[in-house]
Design a protein around this motif. Sequence first.
Motif, PDB file in Angstrom:
ATOM      1  N   LEU A  57     -13.076  -2.483   5.113  1.00 12.60           N
ATOM      2  CA  LEU A  57     -12.128  -1.389   5.333  1.00 12.60           C
ATOM      3  C   LEU A  57     -10.690  -1.912   5.252  1.00 12.60           C
ATOM      4  O   LEU A  57     -10.176  -2.086   4.160  1.00 12.60           O
ATOM      5  N   PHE A  58     -10.035  -2.177   6.368  1.00 14.49           N
ATOM      6  CA  PHE A  58      -8.626  -2.570   6.293  1.00 14.49           C
ATOM      7  C   PHE A  58      -8.381  -3.799   5.412  1.00 14.49           C
ATOM      8  O   PHE A  58      -7.494  -3.756   4.541  1.00 14.49           O
ATOM      9  N   PRO A  59      -9.101  -4.932   5.593  1.00 10.47           N
ATOM     10  CA  PRO A  59      -8.801  -6.092   4.745  1.00 10.47           C
ATOM     11  C   PRO A  59      -8.939  -5.805   3.258  1.00 10.47           C
ATOM     12  O   PRO A  59      -8.051  -6.140   2.464  1.00 10.47           O
ATOM     13  N   THR A  60     -10.042  -5.175   2.866  1.00  9.24           N
ATOM     14  CA  THR A  60     -10.250  -4.885   1.443  1.00  9.24           C
ATOM     15  C   THR A  60      -9.235  -3.867   0.937  1.00  9.24           C
ATOM     16  O   THR A  60      -8.730  -3.984  -0.190  1.00  9.24           O
ATOM     17  N   ALA A  61      -8.931  -2.863   1.762  1.00  9.60           N
ATOM     18  CA  ALA A  61      -7.951  -1.857   1.355  1.00  9.60           C
ATOM     19  C   ALA A  61      -6.585  -2.493   1.146  1.00  9.60           C
ATOM     20  O   ALA A  61      -5.890  -2.193   0.158  1.00  9.60           O
ATOM     21  N   TYR A  62      -6.196  -3.377   2.063  1.00 10.32           N
ATOM     22  CA  TYR A  62      -4.900  -4.038   1.897  1.00 10.32           C
ATOM     23  C   TYR A  62      -4.867  -4.878   0.619  1.00 10.32           C
ATOM     24  O   TYR A  62      -3.903  -4.821  -0.151  1.00 10.32           O
ATOM     25  N   ILE A  63      -5.908  -5.674   0.415  1.00 10.54           N
ATOM     26  CA  ILE A  63      -5.957  -6.523  -0.774  1.00 10.54           C
ATOM     27  C   ILE A  63      -5.900  -5.674  -2.034  1.00 10.54           C
ATOM     28  O   ILE A  63      -5.190  -6.009  -3.000  1.00 10.54           O
ATOM     29  N   ALA A  64      -6.629  -4.556  -2.059  1.00  8.01           N
ATOM     30  CA  ALA A  64      -6.649  -3.697  -3.245  1.00  8.01           C
ATOM     31  C   ALA A  64      -5.265  -3.115  -3.521  1.00  8.01           C
ATOM     32  O   ALA A  64      -4.784  -3.136  -4.665  1.00  8.01           O
ATOM     33  N   VAL A  65      -4.610  -2.595  -2.492  1.00 10.91           N
ATOM     34  CA  VAL A  65      -3.290  -1.987  -2.688  1.00 10.91           C
ATOM     35  C   VAL A  65      -2.254  -3.037  -3.078  1.00 10.91           C
ATOM     36  O   VAL A  65      -1.493  -2.854  -4.035  1.00 10.91           O
ATOM     37  N   ALA A  66      -2.221  -4.144  -2.346  1.00 13.24           N
ATOM     38  CA  ALA A  66      -1.217  -5.179  -2.602  1.00 13.24           C
ATOM     39  C   ALA A  66      -1.391  -5.823  -3.963  1.00 13.24           C
ATOM     40  O   ALA A  66      -0.416  -6.280  -4.578  1.00 13.24           O
ATOM     41  N   THR A  67      -2.609  -5.852  -4.464  1.00 12.03           N
ATOM     42  CA  THR A  67      -2.900  -6.556  -5.718  1.00 12.03           C
ATOM     43  C   THR A  67      -2.844  -5.634  -6.924  1.00 12.03           C
ATOM     44  O   THR A  67      -2.339  -6.022  -7.991  1.00 12.03           O
ATOM     45  N   LEU A  68      -3.341  -4.418  -6.772  1.00 19.84           N
ATOM     46  CA  LEU A  68      -3.456  -3.513  -7.921  1.00 19.84           C
ATOM     47  C   LEU A  68      -2.257  -2.584  -8.089  1.00 19.84           C
ATOM     48  O   LEU A  68      -1.841  -2.308  -9.227  1.00 19.84           O
ATOM     49  N   ALA A  69      -1.715  -2.075  -6.986  1.00 25.11           N
ATOM     50  CA  ALA A  69      -0.708  -1.016  -7.078  1.00 25.11           C
ATOM     51  C   ALA A  69       0.559  -1.420  -7.848  1.00 25.11           C
ATOM     52  O   ALA A  69       1.030  -0.650  -8.700  1.00 25.11           O
ATOM     53  N   PRO A  70       1.156  -2.610  -7.593  1.00 27.01           N
ATOM     54  CA  PRO A  70       2.358  -2.958  -8.370  1.00 27.01           C
ATOM     55  C   PRO A  70       2.102  -3.030  -9.870  1.00 27.01           C
ATOM     56  O   PRO A  70       2.934  -2.586 -10.675  1.00 27.01           O
ATOM     57  N   VAL A  71       0.953  -3.584 -10.251  1.00 22.86           N
ATOM     58  CA  VAL A  71       0.633  -3.695 -11.682  1.00 22.86           C
ATOM     59  C   VAL A  71       0.378  -2.314 -12.273  1.00 22.86           C
ATOM     60  O   VAL A  71       0.804  -2.008 -13.392  1.00 22.86           O
ATOM     61  N   ALA A  72      -0.334  -1.465 -11.538  1.00 24.20           N
ATOM     62  CA  ALA A  72      -0.601  -0.113 -12.027  1.00 24.20           C
ATOM     63  C   ALA A  72       0.698   0.654 -12.234  1.00 24.20           C
ATOM     64  O   ALA A  72       0.843   1.410 -13.203  1.00 24.20           O
ATOM     65  N   TRP A  73       1.659   0.455 -11.341  1.00 25.22           N
ATOM     66  CA  TRP A  73       2.954   1.128 -11.466  1.00 25.22           C
ATOM     67  C   TRP A  73       3.654   0.719 -12.766  1.00 25.22           C
ATOM     68  O   TRP A  73       4.157   1.554 -13.516  1.00 25.22           O
ATOM     69  N   ILE A  74       3.676  -0.578 -13.029  1.00 23.80           N
ATOM     70  CA  ILE A  74       4.392  -1.076 -14.207  1.00 23.80           C
ATOM     71  C   ILE A  74       3.657  -0.705 -15.488  1.00 23.80           C
ATOM     72  O   ILE A  74       4.261  -0.209 -16.457  1.00 23.80           O
ATOM     73  N   TRP A  75       2.340  -0.934 -15.531  1.00 23.29           N
ATOM     74  CA  TRP A  75       1.585  -0.691 -16.766  1.00 23.29           C
ATOM     75  C   TRP A  75       1.395   0.798 -17.071  1.00 23.29           C
ATOM     76  O   TRP A  75       1.035   1.155 -18.174  1.00 23.29           O
ATOM     77  N   SER A  76       1.653   1.649 -16.081  1.00 21.06           N
ATOM     78  CA  SER A  76       1.580   3.093 -16.342  1.00 21.06           C
ATOM     79  C   SER A  76       2.899   3.647 -16.847  1.00 21.06           C
ATOM     80  O   SER A  76       3.032   4.855 -17.059  1.00 21.06           O
ATOM     81  N   GLY A  77       3.883   2.761 -17.039  1.00 18.32           N
ATOM     82  CA  GLY A  77       5.154   3.183 -17.620  1.00 18.32           C
ATOM     83  C   GLY A  77       6.170   3.677 -16.618  1.00 18.32           C
ATOM     84  O   GLY A  77       7.164   4.306 -17.002  1.00 18.32           O
ATOM     85  N   GLN A  78       5.983   3.376 -15.318  1.00 17.93           N
ATOM     86  CA  GLN A  78       6.921   3.853 -14.308  1.00 17.93           C
ATOM     87  C   GLN A  78       8.163   2.969 -14.195  1.00 17.93           C
ATOM     88  O   GLN A  78       9.088   3.305 -13.470  1.00 17.93           O
ATOM     89  N   GLY A  79       8.183   1.846 -14.897  1.00 18.47           N
ATOM     90  CA  GLY A  79       9.336   0.954 -14.858  1.00 18.47           C
ATOM     91  C   GLY A  79       9.051  -0.319 -14.079  1.00 18.47           C
ATOM     92  O   GLY A  79       8.018  -0.452 -13.426  1.00 18.47           O
ATOM     93  N   ASP A  80       9.976  -1.271 -14.178  1.00 17.41           N
ATOM     94  CA  ASP A  80       9.812  -2.540 -13.487  1.00 17.41           C
ATOM     95  C   ASP A  80      10.102  -2.381 -11.995  1.00 17.41           C
ATOM     96  O   ASP A  80      10.702  -1.392 -11.557  1.00 17.41           O
ATOM     97  N   LEU A  81       9.696  -3.383 -11.220  1.00 18.73           N
ATOM     98  CA  LEU A  81       9.888  -3.385  -9.770  1.00 18.73           C
ATOM     99  C   LEU A  81      10.816  -4.522  -9.383  1.00 18.73           C
ATOM    100  O   LEU A  81      10.417  -5.512  -8.778  1.00 18.73           O
ATOM    101  N   GLY A  82      12.078  -4.404  -9.758  1.00 15.04           N
ATOM    102  CA  GLY A  82      13.025  -5.461  -9.453  1.00 15.04           C
ATOM    103  C   GLY A  82      12.674  -6.730 -10.216  1.00 15.04           C
ATOM    104  O   GLY A  82      12.613  -6.734 -11.456  1.00 15.04           O
ATOM    105  N   PHE A  83      12.394  -7.812  -9.476  1.00 11.49           N
ATOM    106  CA  PHE A  83      12.055  -9.081 -10.125  1.00 11.49           C
ATOM    107  C   PHE A  83      10.677  -9.049 -10.767  1.00 11.49           C
ATOM    108  O   PHE A  83      10.352  -9.896 -11.599  1.00 11.49           O
ATOM    109  N   VAL A  84       9.838  -8.085 -10.394  1.00  4.74           N
ATOM    110  CA  VAL A  84       8.491  -7.966 -10.958  1.00  4.74           C
ATOM    111  C   VAL A  84       8.588  -7.141 -12.237  1.00  4.74           C
ATOM    112  O   VAL A  84       8.549  -5.911 -12.217  1.00  4.74           O
ATOM    113  N   THR A  85       8.731  -7.846 -13.341  1.00  5.73           N
ATOM    114  CA  THR A  85       8.884  -7.170 -14.628  1.00  5.73           C
ATOM    115  C   THR A  85       7.689  -7.470 -15.530  1.00  5.73           C
ATOM    116  O   THR A  85       7.047  -8.510 -15.405  1.00  5.73           O
ATOM    117  N   ARG A  86       7.424  -6.549 -16.444  1.00  3.49           N
ATOM    118  CA  ARG A  86       6.291  -6.738 -17.343  1.00  3.49           C
ATOM    119  C   ARG A  86       6.513  -7.925 -18.275  1.00  3.49           C
ATOM    120  O   ARG A  86       5.560  -8.641 -18.620  1.00  3.49           O
TER     121      ARG A  86
END
Length: 448
Positions: A57-86
């Motif tokens: 539950l919490f551990p897996t949910a945190y790992i999933a969000v922290a690991t997948l969400a930033p990449v999904a944001w960038i690769w879906s065309g929403q733009g870069d995240l400051g220093f986290v650029t494609r």
Amino acid sequence: MACWTAAAVVAAFGFGWLTFSPLLTLTVAALVAVGAAVVGVQRTRRAGRVDLFHPLLFPTAYIAVATLAPVAWIWSGQGDLGFVTRDAMSERTPLLMALAVLGFTLGAAVPFRPLRRRGKPLDPGLLLLTGRALLLVALALAARDYLAGAVITRSLGQDVYSSADVVTTIGFMAAPAAATMIFTARYQSGRHPIGADVLPLLALIGLLGLNGRRGAALSVVVIGLVFITRRAVGTWKVAAGMGATAVFAYAVVIYRTAQLGGVTALPTLAVPLRDLGSVAFTTGMTDLSVTYPQSTTGGSTIVAGLLRQLPSPIAVRLFGAPDDTGTFVFRNVTGLTASNQGYGFSIPAEGLLNFGVVGVLVLSLVAGIAVAWLYGRFDPTSSRTVGLLYPLAIGTLPFAWRSDTLGAVKGVFYPAVALALVLIVARSIASAYKPATPRSVARARLRV
């Protein structure tokens, strides 16, 4: 086993075909995490009530969000995240992030039998007293850092080591150790979950937040919530507490940016994603910079991280400067050698650096198995160290996932050592002053 089998099938299917579609790969990994949460709810319901801090539950949910969400944001065309650029990450970063989540989820799904031996009785009073003393130490160091403007200097001079760094590390590790001792003592003595300790705990959390040390502050909160869930507290109340924790973490990010003179020129949702993006950033940059298999380190940074669990002054004297650890090797291979950059490292990136793509899956799997193993042994009534380590591991998980082996292990190891020493003395006191029982009196008479 159903979760394990299903995840393995999805993983095999995903890596055989979905690697050509980054967003679909991320979606499959996210669905596996959702399925794992369902299994986690089912497992804990059998024990009577839903445990939101079950590994699935919490551990897996945190790992999933922290690991997948930033990449999904960038690769879906929403733009870069400051220093986290494609551009700074390889094109297979989504696949690597999916591998990390699948590996951790598979590991967290391993069911371990509960620990049956609770150990000898202990004196909760000593545990509470020591926890409060450590809490005062953490408060004093946090106040010192606040007066010194730690929120502005937090990421400066990361390749310079001094006695001041040792003191800062003590303060960082004293907070989760103190929280574990206090909540254990209050649980075992039947006291209110927080009671008179609420004000100093809130003061510590607030000071750590003002210093920009979000990870240390959250570790105290999460440790407390883990113990509270073991009492007769409604699931929704615990969920509300977790929601308030997320709001606090968001506020610290905004405050930290403002104190550094920056402007949060990102959408509201993207602000926390930028802060979580170091996992994807370090893994993607490592993938761009390392030639496989010639440049992989074959586990050397992991071994170095384990050897350097000794206090830094001793480890440096024995092994030299820590330029063989994951964080420093990452700096060298990527060229990010500026002393004032705060990118850190991550568990998936270290797996990639040492063993290539398979290392991302394997090291994440090991992390998940470790969490599941500690959960199987967690018992808030235990007097054994291993029975009380799970809250520490979960409280420091957000920091550990964004660290190399050295930082991830040390964040749990040193508080665990402090806890173990106190438990030894607390058990000795309880044994020395154990009240006489009718059976023990009868046995004494028989000896006479």
